[in-house]
Design a protein around this motif. Structure first.
Motif, PDB file in Angstrom:
ATOM      1  N   GLY A  96       0.800  -1.208   0.000  1.00 16.88           N
ATOM      2  CA  GLY A  96       0.000   0.000   0.000  1.00 16.88           C
ATOM      3  C   GLY A  96       0.836   1.261   0.000  1.00 16.88           C
ATOM      4  N   ASN A 150      -3.271   5.712   0.637  1.00 16.49           N
ATOM      5  CA  ASN A 150      -4.471   5.197   1.297  1.00 16.49           C
ATOM      6  C   ASN A 150      -4.813   5.983   2.553  1.00 16.49           C
ATOM      7  OD1 ASN A 150      -4.926   3.058  -0.538  1.00 16.49           O
ATOM      8  ND2 ASN A 150      -3.351   1.829   0.480  1.00 16.49           N
ATOM      9  N   ASN A 223      -4.393   1.510   5.961  1.00 12.98           N
ATOM     10  CA  ASN A 223      -3.732   0.969   4.776  1.00 12.98           C
ATOM     11  C   ASN A 223      -4.033  -0.508   4.600  1.00 12.98           C
ATOM     12  OD1 ASN A 223      -1.605   1.349   2.595  1.00 12.98           O
ATOM     13  ND2 ASN A 223      -0.658  -0.285   3.786  1.00 12.98           N
ATOM     14  N   ALA A 226      -7.507  -0.881   3.231  1.00 13.84           N
ATOM     15  CA  ALA A 226      -7.548  -0.490   1.825  1.00 13.84           C
ATOM     16  C   ALA A 226      -6.946  -1.550   0.920  1.00 13.84           C
ATOM     17  CB  ALA A 226      -6.825   0.842   1.629  1.00 13.84           C
TER      18      ALA A 226
END
Length: 230
Positions: A96, A150, A223, A226
């Protein structure tokens, strides 16, 4: 012995924390007696093969290096983070993206604590330093890159305006970190804290003054969600 706890007498290490929360226990080094710090690092290193600590001093870093000859000890004097790990252990895979932004260069120590915390827990962190509102073109020139993240960590002292500005420019959560940087009426970070708490920007949250670790932790949680990492 309580299940999920390693009792050292003076401390009870939470060995069940990673199962419950997805994060291992991290050591807050400041204020700990040398003997206690060594025993905590030794116990966690023996169990996990790596240990991460915050608010460590140079003398504490030297002490851990001496006490754990089998470990590769890394001390970052800017963020004051102290990591001891097995030399043969694989690096934490980064996933991420989290953007770590500061208003000024004096805020970098807190921002680095946030970034290094996120990286230790497996999150890729990109730094965007010295992008404060007194030269807002600096922020705007990087905003497309910041928007790829993110989550965003906004670190600012003085009046803390950076958090509100970023909050109005991105779609992702913004974690605001007020710092104790500033002159007298900054009140050790209270002015930035109050600005962030009273912000009219949506999608922002605030951690305690100078709490880079807390911001890096929350950013990693966001993160992971996400990226579908549970």
């Amino acid at each position: 012995m309580t299940e999920g706890t390693l009792d050292l007498g003076f401390a009870k290490l939470d060995t069940d924390r990673e199962r419950r929360t997805g994060f291992r226990e991290v050591v807050f080094c400041q204020g700990k007696a040398d003997e206690h710090l060594v025993k905590i690092y030794s116990a966690l290193f023996e169990k996990y093969g790596d240990v991460f600590g915050t608010r460590a001093s140079e003398s504490q870093a030297a002490l851990i290096k001496e006490s754990l000859p089998a470990a590769k000890v890394e001390y970052d004097e800017v963020s004051r983070t102290l990591c001891a790990k097995n030399e043969n252990a694989p690096e934490h895979e980064k996933s991420g993206l989290v953007a770590v932004c500061t208003a000024g260069t004096a805020d970098i120590p807190v921002a680095e604590e946030a970034a290094r915390t996120a990286e230790y827990f497996g999150t890729k962190a990109e730094r965007f330093y010295d992008v404060g509102v007194t030269g807002i073109h600096r922020l705007l020139s990087k905003i497309d890159e910041i928007r790829r993240a993110n989550a965003v960590i906004a670190v600012a002292g003085m009046e803390g305006a950076l958090a509100s500005v970023i909050g109005g420019l991105v779609k992702v959560p913004v974690i605001c970190v007020p710092t104790s940087v500033g002159y007298g009426a900054n009140f050790g970070g209270l002015s930035a804290l109050m600005t962030m708490l009273n912000s009219c920007a949506n999608g922002i949250s605030v951690v305690n003054i100078d709490n880079g670790y807390g911001a890096g932790y929350i950013a990693t949680q966001i993160n992971r969600l996400a990226e579908g990492i549970l």
